[in-house]
Design a protein around this motif. Structure first.
Motif, PDB file in Angstrom:
ATOM      1  N   LEU A 285       0.819  -1.203   0.000  1.00  0.00           N
ATOM      2  CA  LEU A 285       0.000   0.000   0.000  1.00  0.00           C
ATOM      3  C   LEU A 285       0.857   1.259   0.000  1.00  0.00           C
ATOM      4  O   LEU A 285       0.549   2.244  -0.686  1.00  0.00           O
ATOM      5  CB  LEU A 285      -0.936   0.001   1.214  1.00  0.00           C
ATOM      6  CG  LEU A 285      -2.028  -1.072   1.220  1.00  0.00           C
ATOM      7  CD1 LEU A 285      -2.776  -1.066   2.550  1.00  0.00           C
ATOM      8  CD2 LEU A 285      -3.012  -0.852   0.070  1.00  0.00           C
ATOM      9  N   ARG A 286       1.934   1.244   0.750  1.00  0.00           N
ATOM     10  CA  ARG A 286       2.823   2.406   0.815  1.00  0.00           C
ATOM     11  C   ARG A 286       3.511   2.628  -0.525  1.00  0.00           C
ATOM     12  O   ARG A 286       3.836   3.757  -0.898  1.00  0.00           O
ATOM     13  CB  ARG A 286       3.850   2.222   1.928  1.00  0.00           C
ATOM     14  CG  ARG A 286       3.260   2.149   3.327  1.00  0.00           C
ATOM     15  CD  ARG A 286       2.788   3.494   3.836  1.00  0.00           C
ATOM     16  NE  ARG A 286       3.904   4.381   4.035  1.00  0.00           N
ATOM     17  CZ  ARG A 286       4.074   5.542   3.389  1.00  0.00           C
ATOM     18  NH1 ARG A 286       3.176   5.942   2.499  1.00  0.00           N
ATOM     19  NH2 ARG A 286       5.116   6.296   3.640  1.00  0.00           N
ATOM     20  N   THR A 287       3.754   1.551  -1.273  1.00  0.00           N
ATOM     21  CA  THR A 287       4.382   1.678  -2.589  1.00  0.00           C
ATOM     22  C   THR A 287       3.394   2.191  -3.627  1.00  0.00           C
ATOM     23  O   THR A 287       3.697   3.121  -4.382  1.00  0.00           O
ATOM     24  CB  THR A 287       4.947   0.314  -3.036  1.00  0.00           C
ATOM     25  OG1 THR A 287       5.933  -0.112  -2.098  1.00  0.00           O
ATOM     26  CG2 THR A 287       5.579   0.419  -4.414  1.00  0.00           C
ATOM     27  N   LYS A 288       2.204   1.613  -3.645  1.00  0.00           N
ATOM     28  CA  LYS A 288       1.219   1.974  -4.669  1.00  0.00           C
ATOM     29  C   LYS A 288       0.615   3.344  -4.421  1.00  0.00           C
ATOM     30  O   LYS A 288       0.286   4.077  -5.364  1.00  0.00           O
ATOM     31  CB  LYS A 288       0.120   0.911  -4.737  1.00  0.00           C
ATOM     32  CG  LYS A 288      -0.832   1.085  -5.921  1.00  0.00           C
ATOM     33  CD  LYS A 288      -1.720  -0.116  -6.095  1.00  0.00           C
ATOM     34  CE  LYS A 288      -0.978  -1.341  -6.567  1.00  0.00           C
ATOM     35  NZ  LYS A 288      -0.536  -1.250  -7.981  1.00  0.00           N
ATOM     36  N   PHE A 289       0.442   3.704  -3.138  1.00  0.00           N
ATOM     37  CA  PHE A 289      -0.164   4.992  -2.786  1.00  0.00           C
ATOM     38  C   PHE A 289       0.807   5.777  -1.907  1.00  0.00           C
ATOM     39  O   PHE A 289       0.507   6.105  -0.751  1.00  0.00           O
ATOM     40  CB  PHE A 289      -1.496   4.774  -2.060  1.00  0.00           C
ATOM     41  CG  PHE A 289      -2.432   3.847  -2.776  1.00  0.00           C
ATOM     42  CD1 PHE A 289      -3.137   4.274  -3.887  1.00  0.00           C
ATOM     43  CD2 PHE A 289      -2.614   2.532  -2.343  1.00  0.00           C
ATOM     44  CE1 PHE A 289      -4.006   3.418  -4.560  1.00  0.00           C
ATOM     45  CE2 PHE A 289      -3.489   1.683  -2.998  1.00  0.00           C
ATOM     46  CZ  PHE A 289      -4.179   2.119  -4.118  1.00  0.00           C
ATOM     47  N   ALA A 290       1.960   6.086  -2.468  1.00  0.00           N
ATOM     48  CA  ALA A 290       3.047   6.691  -1.677  1.00  0.00           C
ATOM     49  C   ALA A 290       2.656   8.033  -1.086  1.00  0.00           C
ATOM     50  O   ALA A 290       3.169   8.433  -0.028  1.00  0.00           O
ATOM     51  CB  ALA A 290       4.293   6.838  -2.557  1.00  0.00           C
ATOM     52  N   GLN A 291       1.765   8.761  -1.762  1.00  0.00           N
ATOM     53  CA  GLN A 291       1.388  10.093  -1.291  1.00  0.00           C
ATOM     54  C   GLN A 291       0.314  10.051  -0.211  1.00  0.00           C
ATOM     55  O   GLN A 291       0.039  11.054   0.443  1.00  0.00           O
ATOM     56  CB  GLN A 291       0.885  10.932  -2.468  1.00  0.00           C
ATOM     57  CG  GLN A 291      -0.545  10.642  -2.911  1.00  0.00           C
ATOM     58  CD  GLN A 291      -0.730   9.240  -3.513  1.00  0.00           C
ATOM     59  OE1 GLN A 291       0.224   8.647  -3.999  1.00  0.00           O
ATOM     60  NE2 GLN A 291      -1.944   8.713  -3.462  1.00  0.00           N
ATOM     61  N   ALA A 292      -0.323   8.889  -0.004  1.00  0.00           N
ATOM     62  CA  ALA A 292      -1.444   8.775   0.929  1.00  0.00           C
ATOM     63  C   ALA A 292      -0.971   8.413   2.327  1.00  0.00           C
ATOM     64  O   ALA A 292      -0.014   7.654   2.502  1.00  0.00           O
ATOM     65  CB  ALA A 292      -2.443   7.725   0.435  1.00  0.00           C
ATOM     66  N   GLU A 293      -1.666   8.940   3.313  1.00  0.00           N
ATOM     67  CA  GLU A 293      -1.397   8.568   4.698  1.00  0.00           C
ATOM     68  C   GLU A 293      -2.170   7.293   5.015  1.00  0.00           C
ATOM     69  O   GLU A 293      -3.363   7.185   4.709  1.00  0.00           O
ATOM     70  CB  GLU A 293      -1.814   9.682   5.653  1.00  0.00           C
ATOM     71  CG  GLU A 293      -0.984  10.946   5.509  1.00  0.00           C
ATOM     72  CD  GLU A 293      -1.304  11.970   6.576  1.00  0.00           C
ATOM     73  OE1 GLU A 293      -0.381  12.585   7.112  1.00  0.00           O
ATOM     74  OE2 GLU A 293      -2.513  12.153   6.869  1.00  0.00           O
ATOM     75  N   LEU A 294      -1.494   6.336   5.646  1.00  0.00           N
ATOM     76  CA  LEU A 294      -2.098   5.050   5.990  1.00  0.00           C
ATOM     77  C   LEU A 294      -2.360   5.005   7.489  1.00  0.00           C
ATOM     78  O   LEU A 294      -1.445   5.183   8.293  1.00  0.00           O
ATOM     79  CB  LEU A 294      -1.162   3.906   5.571  1.00  0.00           C
ATOM     80  CG  LEU A 294      -1.612   2.489   5.922  1.00  0.00           C
ATOM     81  CD1 LEU A 294      -2.958   2.162   5.290  1.00  0.00           C
ATOM     82  CD2 LEU A 294      -0.551   1.479   5.468  1.00  0.00           C
TER      83      LEU A 294
END
Length: 510
Positions: A285-294
């Protein structure tokens, strides 16, 4: 983000007025409600509900997908002085009949397809399809104004499965739901510019909060009943979605898809509950949505939400469930009743104003789970004793250790083993059964049913799953059935669940 959110409690239906009047509040398939039209529509629905209600506090059930009425009912019921009982649209006849009877529902609103599955005598109350309900409401045209409901008044009953027995109703007050919305909107930093894709069932506390927290922040909700994960991607692109709340199985599917770059980049925050994220899924998830906060989170319906992990800590602590959310005090209590020290295991105990009011008409089970907070609690009062084992590390972060009860968590759903077992025996194909949850990379846990056939073994093998499919929702169906000529018995004369779980786990490891 300010240090502390506003603790002032208002009636829940006031959420329909939180945003700018002409700003979008609810994006449906065929129309978009601004906050002005949302408030008016809630008023019309509330006026009709009050005209139909037998008495104040009557329970009104909805058994619907994410339609307009399903989305508005949490606010409209409160404005009418009634109590909302949302029923998961995935549930089937047996579970619905139980909830209607247990809650003493005065009116059920659903759609024709679902109502047609009920049999004569099932519904102990009047039933209406949604189209008829709206036709009556629009014809009456009685728009109730915002309510002045007391903060401790009952707002909703959410049904959740226990570790044994049938679903039990968790009683939620105006305070529980309002402060839950405030808390989540605060730590997720939702703004009026955000569009939240509501993919989770609205009958879940986590699913319902998608609406409530977004409206508290003045943002816009896009309800989605999806068939495949690709439907989610399309909705994100179509509506400029900034926020998705989901459970691990869906996150796994979304991480495996190819996302258009311009679509993936629109997401600002991803939130997870209903099961732990694995380190590999966090990395994906951090790779695919690098700009998003998880935001990994932990919760239980009896207290809505307990903890969240700050996105800045996710990469370094991917398995942590974080710290207490606003308005919650989270304690780690040893078996001797004392506070656990650093890295010492204990039970997670939640206290504060998010703690529910107990179980509907079930004093015994309420007394088991809702007990006074330990003496070392700062907030005191009534606490939820979760049964979950956790530890707190040197940085104050909590880590999940295990579950005390036998609850099966599959695809983000809590499933009672006993309910699956009872359904299997009720088919007539099974004499004895034990349902177990074993690790599964996609589901979190998969349901394994160990069974002894009643009568012809070949007929049982062929007939069991089709029979269960007719009475259980898909997420409760066993993924694997293990047939036994004889079931192991423990020294106390009960079916030996521990031995069966160990045997199946050993077989899976080979």
């Amino acid at each position: 983000m300010s240090a502390d959110p506003d603790p002032t409690v208002y009636p829940l239906d006031h959420l329909a007025m939180r945003g700018q009047g002409d700003a979008p509040a609810l994006v449906l398939k065929d129309r978009t409600h601004s906050y002005n039209s949302l408030n008016a529509r809630v008023g019309v629905l509330a006026g009709w509900l009050k005209s139909r209600a037998a008495e104040p506090g009557a329970r009104i059930a909805t058994w619907l997908p994410k339609t307009e009425l399903a989305c508005l009912m949490p606010l409209a019921a409160v404005r009418a002085g009634l109590v909302h009982v949302p029923i998961n649209p995935l549930l089937k006849r047996a579970q619905v009949v139980h909830i209607l009877a247990d809650s003493g529902t005065a009116l059920l609103i659903s759609n024709k397809g679902r109502l047609d599955t009920l049999e004569s005598g099932d519904a102990i109350c009047p039933v209406l399809d949604e189209a008829t309900a709206w036709a009556e409401a629009d014809a009456l045209a009685c728009e109730l104004q915002p309510s002045n409901a007391a903060s401790d008044s009952l707002a909703a009953i959410l049904y959740t499965s226990g570790s044994t027995g049938r679903p039990k109703g968790v009683i939620l007050s105006q305070t529980n739901l309002w402060l839950g919305a405030v808390s989540v909107a605060h730590y997720l930093k939702i703004t009026p510019d955000d569009r939240v894709l509501a993919v989770l069932p609205l009958a879940f506390d986590y699913g319902q909060n998608q609406l409530l927290s977004t409206w508290y922040a003045g943002g816009s909700v896009v309800p989605l009943d999806y068939l495949t994960a690709r439907d989610v991607v399309k909705a994100v692109a179509r509506h400029g979605v900034t926020t998705i709340a989901a459970v691990p199985p869906l996150w796994l599917q979304l991480a495996e898809l190819d996302w258009p770059a311009e679509t993936a980049v629109s997401l600002k925050r991803l939130t997870n509950s209903g099961g732990a994220l694995t380190p590999s899924l966090v990395r994906a998830l951090r790779t695919k949505f690098a700009q998003a906060e998880l935001y990994p989170m932990y919760g239980l319906t009896e207290a809505f939400r307990s903890t969240y992990l700050d996105p800045s800590l996710v990469d370094a602590h991917p398995t942590s469930i974080g710290k207490a959310i606003p308005f919650a005090e989270i304690l780690v209590v040893k078996d001797d009743g004392h506070a656990a020290v650093q890295d010492e295991e204990g039970e997670l105990v939640h206290t504060g104003p998010l703690v529910a009011q107990g179980y509907w008409q079930d004093a015994d089970r309420t007394a088991e789970r809702f007990r006074p907070a330990p003496s070392f609690s700062k907030l005191g009062g009534m606490a939820v004793w979760s049964g979950d084992r956790v530890r707190r590390d040197g940085e104050g972060l909590l880590h999940f250790v295990g579950r005390r009860d036998a609850m099966i968590k599959t695809s983000g759903n809590r499933v009672s083993p006993q309910e699956v077992e009872e359904a299997a025996v009720a088919t007539g194909f099974v004499a004895e059964a034990v349902a177990l949850g074993l690790p599964d990379p996609q589901l979190g846990q998969a349901i394994h049913l160990v069974a002894r056939a009643a009568g012809d073994a070949d007929a049982a093998r062929e007939g069991l799953i089709p029979a269960l499919t007719r009475v259980l929702p898909n997420f409760m169906l066993p993924r694997h059935v293990h047939w036994r000529g004889e079931m192991p018995v423990s020294p106390n004369g009960k079916l030996d669940r521990v031995a069966l779980a160990a045997e199946l786990a050993k077989d899976m490891s080979r």
